[in-house]
Design an enzyme around this catalytic site. Structure first.
Site, short mmCIF file in Angstrom:
data_model
loop_
_atom_site.label_atom_id
_atom_site.label_comp_id
_atom_site.label_asym_id
_atom_site.label_seq_id
_atom_site.Cartn_x
_atom_site.Cartn_y
_atom_site.Cartn_z
N GLU A 80 0.75 -1.12 -0.09
CA GLU A 80 -0.04 -0.04 0.02
C GLU A 80 0.73 1.36 -0.03
OE1 GLU A 80 -4.14 -1.74 2.08
OE2 GLU A 80 -2.17 -1.12 3.53
N GLU B 52 -4.49 -10.24 0.69
CA GLU B 52 -5.41 -10.38 1.91
C GLU B 52 -6.70 -10.44 1.47
OE1 GLU B 52 -4.93 -6.26 3.73
OE2 GLU B 52 -2.80 -6.30 3.39
#
Length: 984
Positions: A432, A504
């Site tokens: 991220e 994820e």
């Protein structure tokens, strides 16, 4: 104290450090040739800023300066210094790179150590395994160097700065530095020397760094090659390769040239069969041992192949964390995690979002786990910068040349440390942090340095500020929390050639995750869907002692008074902070069991088994115990000890009793048992199970028998029903019974109510506001008409009513028929219409408030742990007996828990219930309001009653706290509901 300001200088990341090297522990004379400097004898003082640290603090009277004994490794926040903080995305400091705040808390450490004459004559290297966030080092008052990158090692040569006898090391650790902008991971933020410190003693000439690779030829033979990347001096290096039994395979001598060991018939490494060879490098008196797994990694037609065979990654995301010590974990902590994972069928780990402890990959290689080894890099906080035009800021660091070296440095430190570990299948550039040229260049370096592994980076799918991403160096399509429809579309799109990974998914926060099965069906259906990694392994919290009732006090974001914080968003693991399994882990375990069973020809007793392991034959791994039960009564049982079925294949077994024992409410349960001991698990471990219904489920015919005469009386507000056993009162304005007395005992202690609210589970955090706006949390009953008739041995009450909330229109309109007999049995027949302009409902059912001593529970349904319509794969249908206390799943943040799905029958205390269709129930000492309002489990106060919910239906729990919205098939959103229920 004045120090040279390296910590706010992007062009100076390290000073005085050695070149990166692979991780190993050298030996001399058969013993580790390093001194562990960790311990509880360090001296420590904490200061609010660097400037307040005394000059040359190591020369001071440490006691007078307020230094105390400090354990290393440790996190100073866990020792009572500085601010504890949990933040997910938002930076804990202003965004002003490369600057850190002027008030930059600092920890001054002093460690005295002794060297013998022999040790002082060797070359000496300080090896810091992990320091957060940056640090300066002095030996005997002489400056040694500076380094950063919290979760990667830093090594300094201190030869010539020490002496025989006593020596003093001083370390100054700063809480923040320019690297803080690259370490914005979703975790509790800790500071200090949180991993071990070693003094490595080495001869004058030695092997500093080497690379092992294991190419396998088409004929099955292999080669173990050793490239020497850096050698100090020109020692003769004696290289030996032995197999797992210690048998010698080959010997070679070199002065630093590459050597190769041919292995004619190698045993290949995989996570199910982690066979390791041993490479020994001896240079003079020093020996280095490196475990080597021979294996290949490739991509073919969208599939990821290990040793030429397709694999599925059934993984978890893992942080280094401990509720008692923070980020400082021991080897025992790590092995405990790995053992729990193995016991739960996990085969893969993503190190989120930094390299875990240096020995972690070696343990994964030894015990059998595939790894996504992720660099210590996340700059998610740039996405929260203030703009007034909606400008996308995620590329600020990724596309800024000033950060190029910092980003590349973190890749090098990650890759070089763990390059010789067989477990590492993927390198990951970080998490991220946006995308841009800095990541493209870093990715190209990784692929050039190590072309044998796959490269991963999820954030490459996002374009920032018009930048055109080049993802040619990335080997997989990675997503977080992609919904099932997107997964289907990607896997069926022939233009999409890369394997798909969910790095994820199925967010495991609180009571969840609830949609595992839907994803696993797709993973097994589509070759291109290569695996997923649950977010995440453990809840993150700090232990703050015991409450008065003996409960552990675990704190999460905001409990330390910090800002910013993200509340309990760190409580999102498959295990509690102390590693007790959540029910979500049990769900994940059974979804990734090694065998799947399905009825093939039940009349003939034939069941089909599918071996979903990737390498092992069932003959080597699994035995089966089976049982056939009808409504909890055992009819037959047995064992199948020998089953031959290669990986990915199917085989049929025969259970002769099936044909003769099938019938209503009869189930076959197959339990898969580990056949032989393995490194972390033992023979007899339950690996999972399947349960197969041996009947076609049909609706029951519900009637209550005539049991004698009943009387009916009326007053302004109630209907009163009596017999020689009962006195029941029905509230005309309540639309339900307000009193139930049977044989002189009060069965309920408050009026029955229709309920539409559940205490929000963490995965309801997004829909909760919608539910509250609809008023589901504050239902009002409006009865329009309530009539009754006495049919002699039954009373019938007809009730038309609606449910609405203050200032909202009714969301439910219903007609109910209540029937009561002389024994006190109650039958409810209800037809309801939902206003479909309202959102789906949390639940719909009845609440009964029972006396506190009515704590014995029996049910036939999914148990023994909590179960919901989208979360019951860890459960099976059986007759269970338990107590109200035992039904509680004690989440750290209170929420709906302990429900049981698809129950044919339930009894709590003296009352029992069954439905025309299976129902859900839970029983608790806590009201839904109490569970909704309290923020910690140790704050909960019992109601003094048993709160019994009988639910027509309850929405699933899903994973929407970070994942996609609850799937439509798990929403309670029927326009018309018909419910028949008997309570008695």
């Amino acid at each position: 104290m004045k120090v040279q300001n390296f910590y706010e200088n992007l062009s100076t990341l390290h000073v005085g450090t050695m070149d990166n090297r692979c991780w190993y522990v050298p030996k001399q004379d058969g013993r580790e040739s390093q001194i562990l400097l960790s311990g509880d004898d360090w001296k420590f003082a904490w200061y609010p800023s660097v400037e307040e640290v005394p000059e040359h603090f190591w020369e001071k009277d440490l006691e007078k300066e307020g230094f105390i004994n400090m354990e290393v490794p440790s996190c100073w926040q866990m020792k009572g210094f500085g601010q504890k903080q949990y933040t997910n995305v938002r930076y804990p400091i202003p965004y002003d790179p490369p600057y850190a705040p002027g008030e930059n808390p600092s920890g001054a450490y002093v460690k005295d150590f002794t060297l013998t004459e022999k040790e002082a004559g060797e070359r000496q290297f300080l090896y810091f395994e992990g320091v957060d966030s940056c640090f300066y080092v002095w030996i005997n008052g002489e400056f040694v160097g500076y380094s950063q990158v919290s979760h990667s090692p830093s090594e300094f040569e201190i030869t010539g700065k020490t002496k025989a006898g006593s020596n003093r090391m001083a370390v100054l650790v700063l809480k923040w530095c320019d690297g803080t902008y690259l370490e914005d991971q979703d975790k509790l933020r800790f500071s200090g020397i949180f991993r071990d410190v070693e003094l490595v003693l080495r001869p004058q000439e030695f092997v500093h760094d080497f690379t092992v690779q294991t190419p396998v030829a088409e004929d099955g033979s292999a080669e173990v090659t050793v490239r020497f990347d850096r050698v100090e001096g020109t020692p003769e290096i004696n290289c030996t390769l032995t197999d797992a039994d210690g048998e010698e395979i080959g010997i070679a001598f070199t002065h630093g040239e590459t050597v190769a060991f041919p292995v004619a018939a190698p045993v290949l490494w995989n996570a199910e069969q982690p066979y390791l060879y041993t490479l020994t490098l001896q240079a003079g008196a020093e020996t280095i041992e490196q475990k080597v797994g021979i294996r290949t990694i490739s991509v073919e037609d969208g599939k990821i192949l290990i040793n030429g065979k397709q694999v599925k990654f059934r993984g978890v995301n893992r942080h280094d964390s401990n509720p008692y010590t923070g980020a400082a974990v021991t080897r025992e902590d790590v092995i405990r995690d790995l053992q729990l994972m193995k016991e739960s069928n996990v085969n893969a780990i993503r190190t989120s979002h930094y390299p875990n402890a240096p020995y972690f990959p070696a343990l994964c290689s030894e015990y059998g786990f595939y790894m996504i080894a992720e660099a210590d890099l996340e700059s998610h906080g740039v996405g929260t910068l203030y703009t007034n035009d909606g400008h996308d800021c995620m590329g600020y660091i990724a596309q800024d040349d000033a950060w190029a070296e910092s980003i590349l440095d973190r890749q090098k430190r990650n890759v070089i440390r763990d390059k010789n570990q067989s477990a590492v299948i993927f390198w990951s550039l970080g998490n991220e942090s946006g995308y841009g040229g800095n990541f493209e260049d870093a990715g190209r370096w990784v692929k050039a340095y190590d072309p044998t592994r796959l490269l991963h980076y999820e954030a490459s799918i996002y374009n920032s500020a018009g930048y055109h991403n080049d993802v040619s160096m990335l080997d997989v399509m990675s997503r977080m929390y992609a919904d099932t429809e997107w997964v289907k579309e990607y896997c069926e799109d022939r233009r999409m050639r890369k394997p798909f990974i969910q790095c994820e998914f199925i967010h495991a926060m609180g009571n969840g995750p609830g949609d595992i099965h839907d994803y696993m069906e797709l993973m097994y259906k589509y070759d291109k869907f290569c695996g997923g990694f649950v977010w995440e392994w453990c809840d993150h919290a700090t232990w703050e002692g015991k409450a008065a009732d003996g409960r552990d006090i675990f704190h999460y974001g905001g409990d330390a008074g910090e800002f910013p914080h993200d509340g309990n968003f760190c409580m999102d693991g498959l295990v509690y902070p102390d590693r007790r399994p959540h029910t979500g882990l049990l769900e994940w375990k059974n979804e990734i069991r090694p065998v799947h069973a399905a009825g093939k020809d039940l009349a003939a007793g034939t069941v089909e088994l599918w071996n979903v392991q990737d390498f092992a034959d069932l003959a080597d791994t699994v035995q089966i115990r089976y049982e056939i039960k009808k409504e909890g009564t055992l009819l037959a049982e047995g064992e199948i000890r020998e089953i031959t079925c290669p990986a990915h294949e199917k085989v049929c077994i025969t259970i002769p009793q099936l044909g003769e024992l099938s019938g209503d409410q009869t189930y076959l349960k197959l339990t898969y048992v580990q056949k032989a001991d393995q490194a972390l698990t033992r023979q007899g471990r339950v690996m999972g199970f399947d349960q197969i219904a041996l009947f076609e489920e049909r609706e029951k015919v519900l009637e209550i028998a005539e049991a004698g005469a009943v009387a009916l009386e009326e007053n302004d507000v109630s209907w009163i029903i009596t017999s020689d056993r009962i006195c029941y009162v029905f509230g005309k304005k309540k639309g339900a019974f307000t009193e139930l007395v049977r044989d002189g005992k009060a069965l309920i202690e408050a009026p029955m109510t229709f309920e539409t609210w559940r205490a929000p589970v963490d995965n309801d955090r997004n829909v909760r506001q919608v539910w509250e706006e609809a008023g589901y949390d504050r239902p009002w009953i409006r009865v329009y008409d309530c009539t009754a008739e006495n049919a002699g041995e039954k009373v019938r009450i007809h009730c038309d009513f609606s449910i609405a909330s203050v200032y909202r229109q009714p969301f439910l309109r219903a007609k109910a028929l209540w029937e009561v007999n002389a024994d006190g049995q109650i039958k409810l027949t209800l037809d309801a219409d939902k206003d479909m302009t309202f959102p789906y409902m949390p639940r719909f059912g009845l609440q009964l408030v029972l006396p506190e001593n009515q704590d014995q529970v029996e049910y036939i349904g999914y148990g023994p742990t909590e179960s919901y319509q989208d979360k019951h794969r860890a459960c099976w249908v059986d007759r269970f007996t338990t107590t109200v206390d035992e039904l509680l799943e004690d989440y750290v943040k209170p929420q709906e828990n302990g429900s049981h799905y698809h129950c044919a029958y339930v009894k709590v205390g003296e009352l029992k219930a069954e439905g025309k269709k299976p129902l859900s129930f839970n029983a608790s000492y806590y009201t839904a309001q109490e569970l909704t309002e309290k923020m910690h489990n140790y704050e909960l106060e019992k109601s003094g009653h048993v709160i019994w919910h009988l639910d027509y239906g309850m929405s699933g729990v899903g994973s929407n706290s970070c994942g996609p919205e609850l799937l439509k098939q798990y929403r309670l959103n029927e326009e018309k509901m018909h419910w028949e229920l008997v309570i008695g």
